[in-house]
Every structure is written in C-alpha cells, then in structure tokens.
Design an enzyme around this catalytic site. Structure first.
Site, PDB file in Angstrom:
ATOM      1  N   ASN A 198     -68.361-105.611 -76.620  1.00 39.08           N
ATOM      2  CA  ASN A 198     -68.295-106.357 -77.847  1.00 39.08           C
ATOM      3  C   ASN A 198     -66.764-106.591 -78.362  1.00 39.08           C
ATOM      4  O   ASN A 198     -66.499-106.858 -79.601  1.00 39.08           O
ATOM      5  CB  ASN A 198     -68.909-105.392 -79.157  1.00 39.08           C
ATOM      6  CG  ASN A 198     -68.309-104.012 -79.529  1.00 39.08           C
ATOM      7  OD1 ASN A 198     -67.303-103.680 -78.619  1.00 39.08           O
ATOM      8  ND2 ASN A 198     -68.787-103.603 -80.315  1.00 39.08           N
ATOM      9  N   HIS A 230     -60.304-107.656 -81.619  1.00 40.29           N
ATOM     10  CA  HIS A 230     -61.268-106.365 -81.773  1.00 40.29           C
ATOM     11  C   HIS A 230     -61.163-105.611 -80.447  1.00 40.29           C
ATOM     12  O   HIS A 230     -61.525-106.398 -79.375  1.00 40.29           O
ATOM     13  CB  HIS A 230     -62.640-106.740 -82.089  1.00 40.29           C
ATOM     14  CG  HIS A 230     -63.556-105.214 -82.010  1.00 40.29           C
ATOM     15  ND1 HIS A 230     -64.928-105.264 -81.427  1.00 40.29           N
ATOM     16  CD2 HIS A 230     -63.368-104.245 -82.405  1.00 40.29           C
ATOM     17  CE1 HIS A 230     -65.283-104.329 -81.708  1.00 40.29           C
ATOM     18  NE2 HIS A 230     -64.389-103.398 -82.215  1.00 40.29           N
ATOM     19  N   GLY A 374     -67.457-110.367 -88.474  1.00 40.05           N
ATOM     20  CA  GLY A 374     -69.114-110.488 -88.429  1.00 40.05           C
ATOM     21  C   GLY A 374     -69.515-110.780 -86.740  1.00 40.05           C
ATOM     22  O   GLY A 374     -68.684-110.113 -85.951  1.00 40.05           O
ATOM     23  N   MET A 376     -70.606-112.655 -83.508  1.00 41.76           N
ATOM     24  CA  MET A 376     -69.898-113.883 -82.632  1.00 41.76           C
ATOM     25  C   MET A 376     -70.474-115.148 -83.351  1.00 41.76           C
ATOM     26  O   MET A 376     -71.790-115.293 -83.146  1.00 41.76           O
ATOM     27  CB  MET A 376     -70.224-113.818 -81.289  1.00 41.76           C
ATOM     28  CG  MET A 376     -69.660-114.929 -80.432  1.00 41.76           C
ATOM     29  SD  MET A 376     -69.828-114.624 -78.535  1.00 41.76           S
ATOM     30  CE  MET A 376     -71.765-114.608 -78.410  1.00 41.76           C
ATOM     31  N   HIS A 399     -67.698-101.485 -91.036  1.00 37.74           N
ATOM     32  CA  HIS A 399     -66.762-101.897 -90.021  1.00 37.74           C
ATOM     33  C   HIS A 399     -66.984-103.162 -89.384  1.00 37.74           C
ATOM     34  O   HIS A 399     -66.383-103.647 -88.432  1.00 37.74           O
ATOM     35  CB  HIS A 399     -66.476-100.698 -88.840  1.00 37.74           C
ATOM     36  CG  HIS A 399     -67.790-100.645 -88.055  1.00 37.74           C
ATOM     37  ND1 HIS A 399     -69.109-100.728 -87.941  1.00 37.74           N
ATOM     38  CD2 HIS A 399     -67.528-100.751 -86.469  1.00 37.74           C
ATOM     39  CE1 HIS A 399     -69.523-100.832 -86.813  1.00 37.74           C
ATOM     40  NE2 HIS A 399     -68.857-100.871 -86.088  1.00 37.74           N
ATOM     41  N   GLY A 400     -68.275-103.669 -89.760  1.00 34.38           N
ATOM     42  CA  GLY A 400     -68.582-104.908 -89.165  1.00 34.38           C
ATOM     43  C   GLY A 400     -70.120-104.976 -89.686  1.00 34.38           C
ATOM     44  O   GLY A 400     -70.598-104.844 -90.535  1.00 34.38           O
TER      45      GLY A 400
END
Lengths: 476, 138
Positions: A198, A230, A374, A376, A399-400
């Site tokens: 990811n 990231h 966010g 993709m 965290h996301g």
C-alpha cells in the site's frame, strides 16, 4: 457513550484491565465488531500496565495482535510492557506532505503525464528494489543513529526538512547496536525506495481549505499542487520486528505467560529485552525518516526535470512528516497525575494539540499537522491535532481510510485494466510497477476516508484543515 | 511434494492454510505459498541452499521457517526454484531451498514483510493428516 464513542466493557474478554474505547460512527463500529477488530481492542486491554483504556480510531479494522487503528499506553511504574506487535513490522511507516508554489490549472495540469512518469522512473519502487543511496555498513549505522541528519550531511535535502519532521527527524534514544546484522543487510540496499503493497506517492491538488489560519501556517492554498508519499523502514524495520518478536515470544514462554493472541507477546518495560527493543525500534524509525527524506529528494529532482526550475524556486517545501506505526515514551495525564507512558500507535497518528512543546515553532499555535492519505483515487486530508485529543486518546487520531475488503476479494471486483481506465477517466494519471496487483489497493477496498476524518473531528481527536484530490498516482 | 496451500482472507493482510501428510510437507507448502504470493516461484531453477531453523514448538517453527525463506529471497534478491524439507524433529526443521538470482525478472509481489504469530497453528488431525495456518504481514 456519546456521539462517535463506543465502549467495550471490561469482561468482554477475560483479563481486561481497562475498558476499550472505539471512536467510530455506528456503521464503522458495527463493521469493526463483524471484522473481529473489536475483540482485538479487548485483547489489548489485557496487557500489563495498560492505563485508562485500549483505544481504536475510526479507521479500525482487523489486524494481528493489535487492531489496525489501535492505541494503548502502558505505565512503566505499574508493571507496564512494550509489545513489538503493537508497533508492527513496518516500524515508523508514515506519511509526508510536500507543498509547492504551483497552481494546478495555471502550472500543473499540462505537465501531469510527464511528471507522473518521471516520478515513476526516479522513485525506486516494488519489492527488493535498490534505493537512491549506496551505503556501507558504517553508513547504515549512522542513518540509524542520525535519521535525516545523515543524508543532510551528504548534501541531500534542505536543513529545514528536519524541523518539519516528527522529532526533528531523529529519535535521540536510538540504539543502532541493538539492530541485528540481518536487519542491516536487508535495509542497506533499500534506503530511498518506496516499497510495495500500500505504499505510494501521489501528486495532489488542494481542493478545499477548511481552516484558513492553519492552512496559511502550513503554506497551503486552494488549487495548489502537492505531493504526498507513504513509505516506511523497508526490510530493516521488518527484520527488526521479526527479531524482537521472536525474543519476546520466547520470553513469554519462559515466564509461563499466555496472551489472548500470541502476536501480543510483550516484554516488561525495564527488562533487558524491552530496552533493547526500544533502542532498535527507535533506530529503525530513524531509518524510515531518512528513507522518506531521500524519496523527497527524488520528488524535487523530478519536478525540476519536468518544469525546468529549481526545487526552491518551485517552493517544494516539506509541510510535515509523521509516523503511524510507532511506540514512544510520552508524558500524559492519568488519574490526575502527569506520567511518562509508553504509547503504542498501530495504524494511528500522533495528534498533539496547539502549544505542545515538541511542535516546531511554525505549528505551535495551530497544533500538529496530521497527514491522512485516502485510498488510491480518492481524497486525502490534512488535519491538525487538538488539545482535547490529549485526554481522549493519548493524543492520537486516525491514519488513513482503513481497509474494508481483503486483497483477494478486491482483485475479484475489477480487472486491473478496468481499474486503470476508471482512474484515468477521473483525470488521474497512474504509474504502477505491478499492474496486476493494482486492484488490491482499489478505492472500493477501503472505507470512505471523508467519513473517517469526520468521525475523528466529531470525537475531538483532530480537526480538518484541507482536503486534497489526486491527479497522479505512483504505486509501489 | 504433496503438501498444498490455499490463501486465507484477511482484511489487511493475507494468510496461508497448509495441508499435507507430514510436517515436512507443511513447511514445503509454506515456502511455495510464500514465494507464489511474492511472485517469486520459478520451479526447477537455481542452486540448493541448506536451511535449518528451530523453535520451542511447531507453530513457532512454521513462523521461523517462513521468515527464513523470506529473508533469503530478499537479502539474496532471489526467486525460489524449489524446496525440500528432510526432517522436522520436535522444534527443529532441516532442509534446503533452491534459489536463483532474480535477474531481470520483475515479480508481481504482494509485498509480504514477515510471518506473524497471529492465530498461528500447526497440528495433526484425528485422521493423521497435518494442517497449519499462518498469517503474513503485507
């Protein structure tokens, strides 16, 4: 309990020392129960020395040992422990945001294809890739001790980059001597590489500014081109966690301690194993910061190559760099007393509020920037920490977006070509090293990030500053 | 090798369910499953590298075996051409993996970082067959 706050009472699983608290909407909380992630929140509440509560952020989902989105603080004065599984294998995996002076419509749109493909060529990515900096063993040891100061000493990056990293880009308590030869061997070739899974780099545009004052302090404005990336500590961090997980598992066995999930294995703070783990984990965190620092250099080079202007002239400054897999010693209030606690954040971001002494002067009045990617192809957010978060979640937020679907299911929903076409139809240019695996990270495999950040704001853990949308994606 | 693996669903990560007639087959299936997920399974190619791991119990042994194979693939920038486990004796496994240089191959890798102890099991069923589960961090 109140909007966005759900309590997991003591007794949900045997041996809970504190309750669990899940910050979520009703829908998220229901999903977390079905996903068995709430059971993991309860399991974490059995750790010795855990204080106040075992928390989960709104992006909670099923992890291993800790849930993803889990936060727990242990008190060394109350037999507290540190659990390598509460940090995870990708030690100090995190996100950074780089801003520019470019306006998307005026300066960015016409270059986006060229820019994304240039980034794709200059940013090493995928499994086992060679990073941007060749290192001797002694160099790796310096990275582990000095974090971003090492590449800076080699003339890579800008001095002000360090100031806008969590901890100034280096954890001083790092102990490279506790990092194994194997970890160094795995990490040495990889410094300055994105990785796979990811991990990503996105060119984004600031779509909406919600908090003018905070956005101004961060240098953000609507229509601005930014880059979010990231990545983590690569094989060095993975091996460090593996090494110490083995040690704590053996320690548990020798002490005759059984935990609800073997991945929750721990060492008492003050024990030799715990002290060596903390030193090695901080060293791996320094490696992760240096890794993202070198990737930033690749971003600046790419923009320079495409736009024909210097990175300084383009205003490619670091807004902030913050980890979401880490345990740190922090001072927090417990039962009316200030205490030094070992705060584990596993898929959760530190969110210090305004006035915190550890924040760089630029952000001291507004609170710590929190960078939330966010999924993709969907929006990302910039948030700030709040004073309230200190008492609600040991200064932690999401965290996301948080995964909602397994990788195998995600791949069955849409073929890679179809996904690529769907992203490009929305004006997003994609450079992927592994097209067949792209669908694993498709937007539909994740929760709605907007609902996640709304829940964080509703629960008082962080405040929205700006929303960004992707225009270019470089996948590991 | 008659050991087999299937992929287990996990929200964030991935698991392997392993079945076989012996503990040796379980470890062989684990190595093949790992390499397949990493896009690094190229049967028949490479040179044999001896491999020996030990742990206090069978589930721990499985995790260490997978971690060891992962370490070899990554540190040697290699793909897996085969695996043979000669003996699993209590908490010790002795065997070999066949490794070939990755070269110009660009494996489509899931990006597995490590084996976890989460829900790990490795046991013999009432019918005498062996089975195991191991979850891998992605």
């Amino acid at each position: 309990m109140e909007p966005f706050v759900w309590r997991v009472p003591k007794g949900t699983v045997p041996g809970m020392r504190v309750p669990g608290i899940v910050f979520a909407t009703e829908e998220m909380a229901t999903k977390a129960v079905e996903d068995r992630a709430v059971e993991q929140v309860a399991n974490v509440a059995t750790l010795p020395g855990v204080v106040t509560a075992s928390y989960a952020m709104p992006d909670i989902h099923w992890g291993y040992g800790f849930p993803i989105g889990g936060v727990a603080a242990t008190d060394p004065e109350r037999d507290g422990v540190v659990s390598p599984g509460g940090v995870g294998f990708d030690i100090a995996c995190g996100v950074r945001l780089i801003r520019s002076d470019l306006d998307w419509e005026a300066d960015g749109r016409e270059h986006i294809e060229h820019l994304v493909h240039t980034l794709g060529r200059r940013v090493p990515r995928g499994m086992g890739t060679k990073g941007r900096m060749r290192l001797t063993r002694d160099d790796v040891v310096r990275v582990l001790r000095e974090g971003v100061r090492f590449p800076l000493s080699r003339g890579v990056g800008w001095d002000e980059d360090a100031e806008h990293c969590e901890d100034g880009g280096v954890i001083e308590d790092a102990r490279p001597d506790h990092v194994s030869d194997r970890a160094i061997e795995r990490g040495a070739p990889q410094l300055g590489s994105l990785g796979a899974g990811n991990h990503f780099l996105e060119v984004q545009v600031v779509d909406e500014v919600v908090d003018d004052r905070a956005a101004t302090a961060m240098g953000l404005f609507e229509g601005q081109v930014c880059v979010m990336l990231h990545s983590g500590s690569r094989g060095l961090g993975h091996q460090t966690c593996t090494d110490f997980l083995r040690e704590v598992d053996e320690l548990m066995s020798s002490l005759g301690i059984v935990v609800p999930d073997r991945q929750l294995a721990y060492a008492p703070l003050g024990h030799d194993v715990a002290e060596r783990y903390l030193g090695a984990m901080f060293a791996a965190a320094n490696f992760a910061r240096a890794n993202r620092h070198l990737l930033t250099d690749a971003v600046r080079e790419s923009f320079e190559a495409v736009l024909g202007r210097s990175a300084r002239d383009l205003g490619l400054f670091l807004v902030y760099d913050v980890a979401h897999n880490l345990a740190k010693m922090e001072e927090h209030e417990v039962d009316g007393d200030r205490r030094m606690l070992c705060v584990h954040r596993k898929g959760a971001t530190r969110s210090f509020g305004p006035g915190h002494r550890e924040l760089p002067s630029r952000y001291r009045d507004i609170g710590q920037p929190v960078i939330i990617p966010g999924s993709m192809g969907t929006s990302s957010y910039v948030l700030v920490g709040t004073e309230e978060a200190a008492s609600r979640s040991f200064a932690s937020t999401c965290h996301g977006a948080g995964r909602a679907m397994s990788r195998t299911k995600a791949k069955k929903v849409m073929a890679p070509a179809e996904l690529r076409n769907s992203l490009e139809a929305r004006g997003i240019t994609v450079a992927a090293s592994q097209w067949r695996l792209l669908a694993e990270e498709a937007p539909y495999a994740y929760k709605d990030v907007s609902q996640v950040v709304d829940a964080c704001e509703g629960a008082g853990l962080s405040r929205k500053v700006a929303r960004l949308r992707p225009v270019g994606v470089v996948k590991g | 090798m008659t050991g087999r693996y299937e992929v287990l669903e996990h929200t964030a990560d991935v698991g392997l369910r392993l079945t076989g007639d012996s503990p040796e087959e379980i470890l062989e299936a684990a190595a093949e499953g790992l390499a397949d997920l990493q896009g690094a399974w190229f049967p028949g190619q490479g040179q044999d590298v001896p491999l020996e791991v030990s742990a206090a119990d069978l589930p721990g042994l499985l995790v260490r075996w997978v971690d060891e194979v992962l370490y070899l693939l990554e540190s040697r920038d290699a793909v897996l051409g085969g695996v043979s486990v000669r003996q699993v004796d209590g908490g010790r496994a002795v065997g070999a993996v066949r490794l070939a240089a990755r070269g110009d191959r660009e494996p489509e890798s899931m990006g597995i970082k490590a084996a976890t102890l989460h829900r790990v099991r490795f046991e013999r069923g009432p019918d005498g067959a062996w089975s195991a589960d191991v979850y891998l961090d992605v």
